[in-house]
Design a protein around this motif. Structure first.
Motif, PDB file in Angstrom:
ATOM      1  N   PRO A 260      12.449  14.636  -5.648  1.00  0.00           N
ATOM      2  CA  PRO A 260      12.983  15.715  -6.594  1.00  0.00           C
ATOM      3  C   PRO A 260      11.088  14.869  -8.792  1.00  0.00           C
ATOM      4  CG  PRO A 260      14.054  14.667  -7.344  1.00  0.00           C
ATOM      5  CD  PRO A 260      13.447  14.120  -5.926  1.00  0.00           C
ATOM      6  N   MET A 261      10.625  13.267  -7.936  1.00  0.00           N
ATOM      7  CA  MET A 261      10.149  12.865  -8.977  1.00  0.00           C
ATOM      8  C   MET A 261       8.478  12.743  -9.014  1.00  0.00           C
ATOM      9  SD  MET A 261      12.537   9.358  -8.488  1.00  0.00           S
ATOM     10  CE  MET A 261      14.121   9.238  -9.173  1.00  0.00           C
ATOM     11  N   GLY A 262       7.929  13.590  -7.886  1.00  0.00           N
ATOM     12  CA  GLY A 262       6.754  14.071  -8.000  1.00  0.00           C
ATOM     13  C   GLY A 262       5.760  12.865  -6.719  1.00  0.00           C
ATOM     14  N   GLN A 263       4.419  13.617  -7.237  1.00  0.00           N
ATOM     15  CA  GLN A 263       3.434  12.680  -6.569  1.00  0.00           C
ATOM     16  C   GLN A 263       3.288  10.745  -7.062  1.00  0.00           C
ATOM     17  OE1 GLN A 263       2.174  13.428  -3.993  1.00  0.00           O
ATOM     18  NE2 GLN A 263      -0.075  13.412  -4.024  1.00  0.00           N
ATOM     19  N   VAL A 264       2.871  10.295  -8.093  1.00  0.00           N
ATOM     20  CA  VAL A 264       3.159   9.545  -8.607  1.00  0.00           C
ATOM     21  C   VAL A 264       3.829   8.164  -7.764  1.00  0.00           C
ATOM     22  CG1 VAL A 264       2.269   7.918 -10.146  1.00  0.00           C
ATOM     23  CG2 VAL A 264       0.464   9.706 -10.193  1.00  0.00           C
ATOM     24  N   ALA A 265       5.552   8.828  -8.197  1.00  0.00           N
ATOM     25  CA  ALA A 265       6.154   8.101  -7.665  1.00  0.00           C
ATOM     26  C   ALA A 265       6.949   8.465  -6.159  1.00  0.00           C
ATOM     27  CB  ALA A 265       7.523   8.719  -8.506  1.00  0.00           C
ATOM     28  N   CYS A 266       6.126   9.590  -5.643  1.00  0.00           N
ATOM     29  CA  CYS A 266       6.295   9.133  -4.006  1.00  0.00           C
ATOM     30  C   CYS A 266       4.816   8.398  -3.683  1.00  0.00           C
ATOM     31  CB  CYS A 266       5.613  10.705  -3.909  1.00  0.00           C
ATOM     32  SG  CYS A 266       5.793  10.974  -2.083  1.00  0.00           S
ATOM     33  N   LYS A 267       4.325   8.276  -3.967  1.00  0.00           N
ATOM     34  CA  LYS A 267       3.443   7.544  -3.030  1.00  0.00           C
ATOM     35  C   LYS A 267       3.259   5.914  -3.445  1.00  0.00           C
ATOM     36  CE  LYS A 267      -0.872   9.747  -3.099  1.00  0.00           C
ATOM     37  NZ  LYS A 267      -1.428   9.790  -1.422  1.00  0.00           N
ATOM     38  N   LEU A 268       3.929   5.498  -4.975  1.00  0.00           N
ATOM     39  CA  LEU A 268       4.399   4.159  -5.346  1.00  0.00           C
ATOM     40  C   LEU A 268       5.488   3.348  -4.785  1.00  0.00           C
ATOM     41  CD1 LEU A 268       3.901   4.064  -9.506  1.00  0.00           C
ATOM     42  CD2 LEU A 268       2.474   3.058  -7.513  1.00  0.00           C
ATOM     43  N   LEU A 269       6.292   4.444  -4.110  1.00  0.00           N
ATOM     44  CA  LEU A 269       7.633   4.025  -2.883  1.00  0.00           C
ATOM     45  C   LEU A 269       7.156   3.697  -1.910  1.00  0.00           C
ATOM     46  CD1 LEU A 269      10.881   4.289  -3.328  1.00  0.00           C
ATOM     47  CD2 LEU A 269      10.698   7.012  -2.344  1.00  0.00           C
ATOM     48  N   ARG A 270       6.945   4.623  -1.361  1.00  0.00           N
ATOM     49  CA  ARG A 270       6.249   4.449  -0.038  1.00  0.00           C
ATOM     50  C   ARG A 270       5.253   3.608  -0.088  1.00  0.00           C
ATOM     51  NH1 ARG A 270       9.185   6.939   4.096  1.00  0.00           N
ATOM     52  NH2 ARG A 270      10.101   9.443   3.253  1.00  0.00           N
ATOM     53  N   GLY A 271       5.064   3.726  -0.898  1.00  0.00           N
ATOM     54  CA  GLY A 271       3.446   2.426  -0.631  1.00  0.00           C
ATOM     55  C   GLY A 271       4.236   0.668  -1.577  1.00  0.00           C
ATOM     56  N   SER A 272       5.194   0.778  -1.340  1.00  0.00           N
ATOM     57  CA  SER A 272       5.744  -0.657  -2.148  1.00  0.00           C
ATOM     58  C   SER A 272       6.970  -1.363  -0.744  1.00  0.00           C
ATOM     59  CB  SER A 272       6.560  -0.690  -3.307  1.00  0.00           C
ATOM     60  OG  SER A 272       7.911   0.798  -2.941  1.00  0.00           O
ATOM     61  N   TYR A 273       7.298   0.338  -0.588  1.00  0.00           N
ATOM     62  CA  TYR A 273       7.919  -0.260   0.981  1.00  0.00           C
ATOM     63  C   TYR A 273       6.522  -0.833   1.843  1.00  0.00           C
ATOM     64  CZ  TYR A 273      10.545   1.205   5.289  1.00  0.00           C
ATOM     65  OH  TYR A 273      11.757   1.556   6.483  1.00  0.00           O
ATOM     66  N   SER A 274       5.848   0.255   2.234  1.00  0.00           N
ATOM     67  CA  SER A 274       5.023  -0.660   3.043  1.00  0.00           C
ATOM     68  C   SER A 274       4.557  -1.757   2.547  1.00  0.00           C
ATOM     69  CB  SER A 274       3.690   0.247   3.616  1.00  0.00           C
ATOM     70  OG  SER A 274       2.330  -0.736   4.553  1.00  0.00           O
ATOM     71  N   VAL A 275       4.502  -2.393   1.321  1.00  0.00           N
ATOM     72  CA  VAL A 275       3.796  -3.913   1.232  1.00  0.00           C
ATOM     73  C   VAL A 275       4.722  -4.737   1.247  1.00  0.00           C
ATOM     74  CG1 VAL A 275       2.840  -4.421  -1.022  1.00  0.00           C
ATOM     75  CG2 VAL A 275       2.010  -2.204  -0.163  1.00  0.00           C
ATOM     76  N   ASN A 276       5.930  -4.195   0.770  1.00  0.00           N
ATOM     77  CA  ASN A 276       7.368  -5.273   1.240  1.00  0.00           C
ATOM     78  C   ASN A 276       7.518  -5.814   2.391  1.00  0.00           C
ATOM     79  OD1 ASN A 276       7.203  -5.637  -1.862  1.00  0.00           O
ATOM     80  ND2 ASN A 276       8.112  -3.844  -2.158  1.00  0.00           N
ATOM     81  N   LEU A 277       6.810  -4.479   3.433  1.00  0.00           N
ATOM     82  CA  LEU A 277       7.428  -4.598   4.562  1.00  0.00           C
ATOM     83  C   LEU A 277       6.805  -6.372   5.450  1.00  0.00           C
ATOM     84  CD1 LEU A 277       8.840  -4.224   7.883  1.00  0.00           C
ATOM     85  CD2 LEU A 277       6.884  -2.373   7.117  1.00  0.00           C
ATOM     86  N   TYR A 278       5.340  -5.888   5.159  1.00  0.00           N
ATOM     87  CA  TYR A 278       4.472  -6.169   5.697  1.00  0.00           C
ATOM     88  C   TYR A 278       4.498  -7.548   4.896  1.00  0.00           C
ATOM     89  CZ  TYR A 278       2.187  -2.613   7.969  1.00  0.00           C
ATOM     90  OH  TYR A 278       1.576  -1.837   9.061  1.00  0.00           O
ATOM     91  N   SER A 279       4.216  -7.565   3.641  1.00  0.00           N
ATOM     92  CA  SER A 279       4.080  -9.016   3.266  1.00  0.00           C
ATOM     93  C   SER A 279       5.640 -10.472   3.312  1.00  0.00           C
ATOM     94  CB  SER A 279       4.675  -9.251   1.512  1.00  0.00           C
ATOM     95  OG  SER A 279       5.338  -8.254   0.675  1.00  0.00           O
ATOM     96  N   GLY A 280       6.536  -9.535   3.788  1.00  0.00           N
ATOM     97  CA  GLY A 280       7.894 -10.018   4.037  1.00  0.00           C
ATOM     98  C   GLY A 280       7.464 -11.224   5.874  1.00  0.00           C
ATOM     99  N   MET A 281       6.991 -10.009   6.462  1.00  0.00           N
ATOM    100  CA  MET A 281       6.567 -10.261   7.692  1.00  0.00           C
ATOM    101  C   MET A 281       5.735 -11.047   8.026  1.00  0.00           C
ATOM    102  SD  MET A 281       9.560  -9.370   9.337  1.00  0.00           S
ATOM    103  CE  MET A 281      10.013  -8.921   7.848  1.00  0.00           C
ATOM    104  N   LEU A 282       4.930 -11.243   7.303  1.00  0.00           N
ATOM    105  CA  LEU A 282       3.261 -12.478   7.320  1.00  0.00           C
ATOM    106  C   LEU A 282       3.919 -13.773   6.474  1.00  0.00           C
ATOM    107  CD1 LEU A 282       0.852 -10.287   6.466  1.00  0.00           C
ATOM    108  CD2 LEU A 282       1.344 -11.373   8.628  1.00  0.00           C
TER     109      LEU A 282
END
Length: 370
Positions: free
Chosen positions: A113-135
């Motif tokens: 329910p939180m809109g487009q910007v929050a959607c992209k930030l949520l999924r994008g931050s999830y992906s960034v943290n996944l890659y950064s943590g593993m690397l």
């Protein structure tokens, strides 16, 4: 005859649109039935249980553990080595991951329910943290290799200024690898979030109102096919296989060097290295194996029961992979003697602070009574 369809892919939505158009164009007089994608009832039931219990435990333990690591390395370490800085970045990535996990789970189970910007930030931050943590874990293994195998060049190769540059480079790489996530995740009202009705002679069509979701969405089927294959392939390559290969190569050389040394502490360090590798493989190998199979067989038609079983396996193994963010503080932090010493110091300082506040409160109370 009607069938309710629930999917989470915009590519399947394109297929569904085509099915409805084909039926609309036909002039048949007999009753029609729309057969859509599988509903994955077992997977949904398992996901509900995991989200309620397992993911809640992961969020709590991951939050507490990584907060302790961040406080310890940020405030109680006077001299920070390269490994310390890497561990601090791993803890930050894991902390952001567990903070985003409840919102992702809610979106997968219900709606967004939180809109487009929050959607992209949520999924994008999830992906960034996944890659950064593993690397970052791969960087730690390289750092341990340099510190033990090339100890005579230790200080020359491990300048602290290089460390911050390496960390910045890793975070930039993680952002670049996450660009498809930022681009293709959309906040939209899916057709597959409704019960799709086709008019027949016996009954009138009805339509239930859909809810907004935060999922990948594509303009055409070719883009969908490309991204659906490329995205998990990139994830497999950079968040699993690359760190795994680096860890195996570096830690194998480290173990060989440590075994040659007749030193109790060196042999104890061998077990620490083995724990690091075993925990990483145990958490991530099952999920990435299932993800690899799912990517390879993505466009193969499977019976609904078999597809449901594989999606259930993907959900369960993904939850096992999530546990790594809880185990990282234990494996990389709590095992270390210096870390345990600093952790005890934190609790001692908190206890002293509590006693001082209690004394101050008692003194103020006595003063008020007099």
């Amino acid at each position: 005859m009607l069938r309710k369809m629930k999917t989470d892919s915009s590519m399947e939505e394109l297929i569904l649109n085509q099915l409805v158009l084909n039926y609309t164009d036909s002039e048949s007089d007999y009753n029609a039935e729309v057969i859509g994608p599988c509903t994955f009832n077992i997977q949904q039931s398992v996901k509900n249980v995991l989200s309620l219990y397992v993911h809640s435990i992961i969020c709590i333990l991951g939050f507490v553990g990584n907060i302790l690591v961040i406080i310890t390395y940020a405030l109680y370490k006077n001299t920070k080595s390269m490994t310390d800085i890497f561990l601090l970045n791993v803890a930050i990535a894991d902390l952001l991951f567990v903070l985003a996990l409840p919102f992702i789970v809610y979106n997968e189970l219900y709606s967004w329910p939180m809109g487009q910007v929050a959607c992209k930030l949520l999924r994008g931050s999830y992906s960034v943290n996944l890659y950064s943590g593993m690397l970052m874990l791969a960087c730690i293994s390289i750092d341990r290799y340099i510190a033990i195998i090339h100890a005579h060049r230790h200080f020359r190769l491990r300048l602290l200024s290089y460390n911050f540059l390496i960390c910045a480079f890793v975070w930039v790489c993680a952002i670049l690898l996450s660009i498809p996530t930022f681009v293709f995740y959309q906040w939209y009202e899916p057709m597959n979030g409704t019960t799709v009705m086709v008019e027949t002679k016996e009954e009138e069509p009805t339509l239930t109102a859909p809810e907004y979701v935060c999922e990948m969405r594509f303009e055409d089927s070719e883009t969908a096919k490309t991204v659906k294959v490329a995205s998990p392939s990139i994830q497999l390559a950079f968040s699993f296989f690359l760190p795994l290969i680096i860890m195996i190569v570096c830690y194998t050389a480290v173990i060989v060097a440590l075994m040659k040394a007749r030193n109790f502490h060196r042999h104890k360090a061998v077990w620490v290295v083995l724990v690091v590798v075993v925990v990483f493989i145990t958490c991530h190998l099952p999920y990435n194996s299932v993800l690899l199979y799912d990517t390879v067989s993505m466009f193969h038609l499977l019976p609904c029961e078999e597809a449901d079983a594989w999606q259930t396996a993907l959900t369960v193994t993904q939850s096992v992979a999530y546990m790594h963010c809880c185990l990282n503080p234990v494996v990389y932090g709590f095992i270390g003697v210096r870390f345990r010493t600093n952790l005890k110091k934190i609790f001692q300082d908190l206890r002293c602070l509590g006693k001082n506040r209690a004394k101050q409160s008692s003194f103020i109370l006595v003063e008020q009574l007099h």
